[in-house]
Design a protein around this motif. Sequence first.
Motif, PDB file in Angstrom:
ATOM      1  N   LEU A 143       6.260  -5.887  15.709  1.00  0.00           N
ATOM      2  CA  LEU A 143       5.112  -5.111  15.070  1.00  0.00           C
ATOM      3  C   LEU A 143       4.415  -6.120  14.102  1.00  0.00           C
ATOM      4  O   LEU A 143       5.189  -6.834  13.407  1.00  0.00           O
ATOM      5  CB  LEU A 143       5.543  -4.055  14.355  1.00  0.00           C
ATOM      6  N   GLY A 144       3.135  -6.325  13.951  1.00  0.00           N
ATOM      7  CA  GLY A 144       2.451  -7.201  13.267  1.00  0.00           C
ATOM      8  C   GLY A 144       0.995  -6.793  12.851  1.00  0.00           C
ATOM      9  O   GLY A 144       0.347  -6.162  13.249  1.00  0.00           O
ATOM     10  N   LEU A 145       0.697  -7.713  11.886  1.00  0.00           N
ATOM     11  CA  LEU A 145      -0.811  -7.481  11.193  1.00  0.00           C
ATOM     12  C   LEU A 145      -1.251  -9.060  10.877  1.00  0.00           C
ATOM     13  O   LEU A 145      -0.516  -9.894  10.692  1.00  0.00           O
ATOM     14  CB  LEU A 145      -0.618  -7.169   9.724  1.00  0.00           C
ATOM     15  N   VAL A 146      -2.550  -8.941  11.108  1.00  0.00           N
ATOM     16  CA  VAL A 146      -3.268 -10.326  10.689  1.00  0.00           C
ATOM     17  C   VAL A 146      -4.455 -10.031   9.839  1.00  0.00           C
ATOM     18  O   VAL A 146      -5.186  -9.146  10.255  1.00  0.00           O
ATOM     19  CB  VAL A 146      -3.762 -11.094  12.095  1.00  0.00           C
ATOM     20  N   SER A 147      -4.617 -10.870   8.957  1.00  0.00           N
ATOM     21  CA  SER A 147      -5.761 -10.709   8.002  1.00  0.00           C
ATOM     22  C   SER A 147      -6.649 -11.927   7.948  1.00  0.00           C
ATOM     23  O   SER A 147      -5.963 -13.306   7.712  1.00  0.00           O
ATOM     24  CB  SER A 147      -5.437 -10.130   6.791  1.00  0.00           C
ATOM     25  N   PHE A 148      -7.941 -11.902   7.874  1.00  0.00           N
ATOM     26  CA  PHE A 148      -8.543 -13.050   7.551  1.00  0.00           C
ATOM     27  C   PHE A 148      -8.971 -13.245   5.968  1.00  0.00           C
ATOM     28  O   PHE A 148      -9.775 -14.140   5.620  1.00  0.00           O
ATOM     29  CB  PHE A 148      -9.853 -13.192   8.191  1.00  0.00           C
TER      30      PHE A 148
ATOM     31  N   LEU B 189       5.910  -1.831   6.792  1.00  0.00           N
ATOM     32  CA  LEU B 189       6.004  -2.262   8.266  1.00  0.00           C
ATOM     33  C   LEU B 189       7.292  -2.336   8.865  1.00  0.00           C
ATOM     34  O   LEU B 189       7.585  -1.999   9.971  1.00  0.00           O
ATOM     35  CB  LEU B 189       5.357  -3.645   8.346  1.00  0.00           C
ATOM     36  N   THR B 190       8.323  -2.947   7.961  1.00  0.00           N
ATOM     37  CA  THR B 190       9.667  -2.837   8.483  1.00  0.00           C
ATOM     38  C   THR B 190      10.072  -1.152   8.525  1.00  0.00           C
ATOM     39  O   THR B 190      10.999  -1.042   9.717  1.00  0.00           O
ATOM     40  CB  THR B 190      10.538  -3.306   7.248  1.00  0.00           C
TER      41      THR B 190
ATOM     42  N   GLU C 150      11.552   0.048  12.372  1.00  0.00           N
ATOM     43  CA  GLU C 150      12.872   0.617  12.578  1.00  0.00           C
ATOM     44  C   GLU C 150      12.928   1.966  13.304  1.00  0.00           C
ATOM     45  O   GLU C 150      13.318   2.369  14.153  1.00  0.00           O
ATOM     46  CB  GLU C 150      13.547   0.758  11.252  1.00  0.00           C
ATOM     47  N   GLN C 151      11.778   2.946  12.719  1.00  0.00           N
ATOM     48  CA  GLN C 151      11.428   4.135  13.457  1.00  0.00           C
ATOM     49  C   GLN C 151      10.943   3.876  14.738  1.00  0.00           C
ATOM     50  O   GLN C 151      11.516   4.814  15.654  1.00  0.00           O
ATOM     51  CB  GLN C 151      10.373   5.137  12.691  1.00  0.00           C
ATOM     52  N   LEU C 152      10.206   3.073  14.951  1.00  0.00           N
ATOM     53  CA  LEU C 152       9.625   2.481  16.352  1.00  0.00           C
ATOM     54  C   LEU C 152      10.856   2.469  17.260  1.00  0.00           C
ATOM     55  O   LEU C 152      10.982   3.026  18.530  1.00  0.00           O
ATOM     56  CB  LEU C 152       8.611   1.571  16.277  1.00  0.00           C
TER      57      LEU C 152
ATOM     58  N   ASP D  15      16.309 -13.353   9.105  1.00  0.00           N
ATOM     59  CA  ASP D  15      17.699 -12.692   8.837  1.00  0.00           C
ATOM     60  C   ASP D  15      17.202 -11.508   8.271  1.00  0.00           C
ATOM     61  O   ASP D  15      17.957 -10.216   8.484  1.00  0.00           O
ATOM     62  CB  ASP D  15      18.468 -13.506   7.726  1.00  0.00           C
ATOM     63  N   GLU D  16      16.158 -11.261   7.719  1.00  0.00           N
ATOM     64  CA  GLU D  16      15.647 -10.004   7.152  1.00  0.00           C
ATOM     65  C   GLU D  16      14.804  -9.171   8.268  1.00  0.00           C
ATOM     66  O   GLU D  16      13.868  -8.419   7.887  1.00  0.00           O
ATOM     67  CB  GLU D  16      15.282  -9.988   5.782  1.00  0.00           C
ATOM     68  N   ASN D  17      14.503  -9.879   9.473  1.00  0.00           N
ATOM     69  CA  ASN D  17      13.457  -9.358  10.402  1.00  0.00           C
ATOM     70  C   ASN D  17      12.266  -9.517  10.430  1.00  0.00           C
ATOM     71  O   ASN D  17      11.597  -8.733  11.065  1.00  0.00           O
ATOM     72  CB  ASN D  17      14.029  -8.172  10.836  1.00  0.00           C
ATOM     73  N   TYR D  18      11.711 -10.456   9.515  1.00  0.00           N
ATOM     74  CA  TYR D  18      10.381 -10.639   9.288  1.00  0.00           C
ATOM     75  C   TYR D  18       9.930 -12.015   9.375  1.00  0.00           C
ATOM     76  O   TYR D  18      10.958 -12.798   9.143  1.00  0.00           O
ATOM     77  CB  TYR D  18       9.716  -9.828   8.295  1.00  0.00           C
ATOM     78  N   PHE D  19       8.680 -12.255   9.678  1.00  0.00           N
ATOM     79  CA  PHE D  19       8.222 -13.608   9.660  1.00  0.00           C
ATOM     80  C   PHE D  19       6.729 -13.723   9.160  1.00  0.00           C
ATOM     81  O   PHE D  19       5.999 -12.762   9.349  1.00  0.00           O
ATOM     82  CB  PHE D  19       8.197 -14.166  10.853  1.00  0.00           C
ATOM     83  N   ILE D  20       6.380 -14.434   8.262  1.00  0.00           N
ATOM     84  CA  ILE D  20       5.236 -14.509   7.480  1.00  0.00           C
ATOM     85  C   ILE D  20       4.315 -15.726   7.300  1.00  0.00           C
ATOM     86  O   ILE D  20       5.069 -16.696   7.204  1.00  0.00           O
ATOM     87  CB  ILE D  20       5.367 -13.883   5.961  1.00  0.00           C
ATOM     88  N   VAL D  21       3.225 -15.786   7.632  1.00  0.00           N
ATOM     89  CA  VAL D  21       2.256 -17.036   7.274  1.00  0.00           C
ATOM     90  C   VAL D  21       1.255 -16.753   6.266  1.00  0.00           C
ATOM     91  O   VAL D  21       0.514 -16.169   6.585  1.00  0.00           O
ATOM     92  CB  VAL D  21       1.688 -17.534   8.802  1.00  0.00           C
TER      93      VAL D  21
END
Lengths: 124, 522
Positions: B286-291, B305-306, B310-312, B246-252
Motif C-alpha cells: 500500500l503506498g503514497l506518492v507526493s510531488f 498507513l501501516t 495490517e487491517q487490509l 524490517d518494520e515493513n515500510y520503505f520511504i524515499v
Amino acid sequence: MDNNKKILVVDDEAHIRRVIEIKLKKRGYQVIMAKNGQEGFDIIQTQQPDIVISDINMPEMDGRTLCEKTNELKKERPFLTIMVTARILPEDRKWVDKMQDTLFLEKPFSPAEIMEHVDQYLGG
Amino acid sequence: MNGSGKRTSDSGWRSIMIDISPFKGFLTSLSRVSRIDYQIWDKKGEMVFSTGNVPLKALPIKELQVLSKGIVDQEDFQYVPYYDNGYLCGAPLKNGQGLTGSLVAFGSDRDRASGNDNEPDTNTARAEEMKNFLGYLVGLVEENLVAQEEIEEMAQELDQSFEELNLYARIATQIKSLRFSGTMLKNLIEKLLENMRADTAFAVLPDRPQYNVQVIKPGISDKFHERDRIIGSLIDRVPADAPSLDENYFIVNDSLNNPQYHDLAEQPYRFLTVKVQHNGEFYGWLGLVSFNMKEIFRQGELKLLTSMSEQLAVVIANTDLYEDLEQFIINMVKSLVFAIEAKDLYTSGHSERVSHYSMLIGSRLELSDKESNDLKWASILHDIGKIGIPERILNKADRLTDDEFEIIKGHSAKGGKILKPVAQLADSLSAIIHHHERYDGGGYPHGLEGEDIPLAARIIAVADTFDAINSTRAYRDARKPEEALAIIEEVAGSQLDPHIVKVFKNIYEEDLSVVGGKGHAE
C-alpha cells in the motif's frame, strides 16, 4: 494577530480544552474555558465571545441546551457556535438547521479543521 | 500586574526561544522591593525584557551589553562594579536546548551607608551575594521553563494524536466489511488519497493483480514517465535489503537523492510504501506518492498507513480462509451429489450442469447475492431426494408403473425433508421442493401455479428440463441442444415459465458453448 477576538471553549474533558486552547492562543485569539454548559452560558452572557466551541455531552447543562438557550442572544449579537459530537444523527442535522450560525463536527475531530472554521468566520 | 515592566521588543521571547511572560510580573515586583532592575538578554546581545525600575534611558546600555555577551561567552556569572555604589551582574539562562541568554541585574545601591562602599572587599562580598541570589532566581526560571517546554511538547503531541485519530476514524470506516473485494479496496485507496497529503495512492497485490488499484489526483498523472507502469516500477525498485523493511515500510524522501528513483518522473517526488502483511503472510503493498516537496511524510502518516495495511491483510486472510472453507463445502456437496448420481446410469454430471445453467439464468435476471447463493445450493442439490429411490426404478428402461412413478415424484419433497436440518440451506429448500411444479399448476408436489412457484424453482425447472432432454435417458437417446431448446419452447407457458425459457434461449443463442462441451451424454 487580532487579540480582540474572544473564543469560548466548553468541554468537560480537560485535554480537549487544552488542545483547542493552545492552538487558538498560538493564533493570537483570547481563549476562555468552561467545563459545562451552565458555566458556558454564564460566560456567554457576561463576556460576549465571538465564537463558542462546545461539546454536546456534558454534565450540568449539555451542548444542545446551551445552543438553544443562546440562540436568542444571537439575534442581537451574532456569533458562531461549533458543536462537536461523537456521532451526527439525521435528527441532529434537522435540529442544527433551526439554530442560527451553528455547525456540527464529528468526533474524533481534527483540531486543524476547527481552526479553519474559526479563521474563516473571523475573517483571518 | 498592570503597567509593570516594559517589553523592549515586540515578541522578544522568540529570540531567546522561551516564553518569559510568566516571570515578568514576578521580576517586576522583585525589582520594586529590592530596587534592582532586572533584564533578560538574548544570545546576540539584545535586551528582550526589562522590569523598568530604572528608566530605559538611565540604563548603562553599553556596559550591560558587554556584560551580557561576557556571560554568554563564559557561560558563567559575571559581576562589574558601577560607579556611585552601583553594580552590574548576571547569570546564564538555559532552556531545554541549552544556553539561550542571560538574566541580568542592575543595582544602584544609594541607600547603603557610604564610606567604604568602593573598597574591593565590599564588592567581593556583594558579588558573592548576588551570585547566590541570581543562581536561585535562574534555577527558578529554568525549572519553570522546562515545565513550560514539556507542556508545549505534550500539547503538540496531543494535537497530533487528535489529527491522527480523526484521520483514522475517517479511513477505518472503509474497512468495515469482513470480505475482501475490488470495490472495498478501491474505496479504501480513494479515501486514503482524500485524507492524506499525497498526489497518488495505490495498492499492489502481486498474487491478485486484477485488484491492483491506483488513484491519482487530477493533473498529476502526466508527471510520471511511463505512467501505466509507474506503480510497478516504484515497487520493483524497493531494495530487498532496505533496513526499514524490517518494520515493513520503505520511504524515499526525495527522489532526486535516490539514483534508483530519480528517473521515474520529471519532477522530484516523495514515496512511501508499506507491506500488506499478516502473520508472516505477504500480500502486497500500500503506498503514497507526493510531488509536494515542502512537506515530508510524517510519523503519523506512516503509522496510519501501516495500520491500514495490517487491517487490509487481515481482511484478505479472512477472505482466503472463508473461500477455502466455502470451496471445501461445495466440494463435499458435489461428492455427495456424485454419489447419488452414481446410482443412476444416465444422470452423471446432470446436477452440476443444471446448476451451471441455473446460475447463468440467475445472473441474467440480476438476482441479489443472497438469492444467487440460495439458487446455487438449490440447483446443485435439487435431486438429492433421489437418494431413497431404488436403482431398479431409476434405471428402468420400460414404462414406469403408476406406483413407481409416484415413488419418483416423491424425490423433490423428500429432498426438502433431507436438507431441513441444515439451517444454512433454509432458503434453498423451497426451490428444491418445487422444482417439478408446472407453470400451469399441473405439477407436483403441491400443484402451485405461475408466480406462486418460487422463482428459483422455476429457474431450476427450465435448466433441469433442458438438460434432461439434452441427455441420454434410460428410455431414449439424447436430443441435440437445438432440439431440446425447441421442445422447452413448446412447453413454455404450460410446463415452464415462458419468461425464463426466453432468457435461457437468449443465453444459448448468444453463446452456444454454454451447453457444448459440458460433457452431456451423447
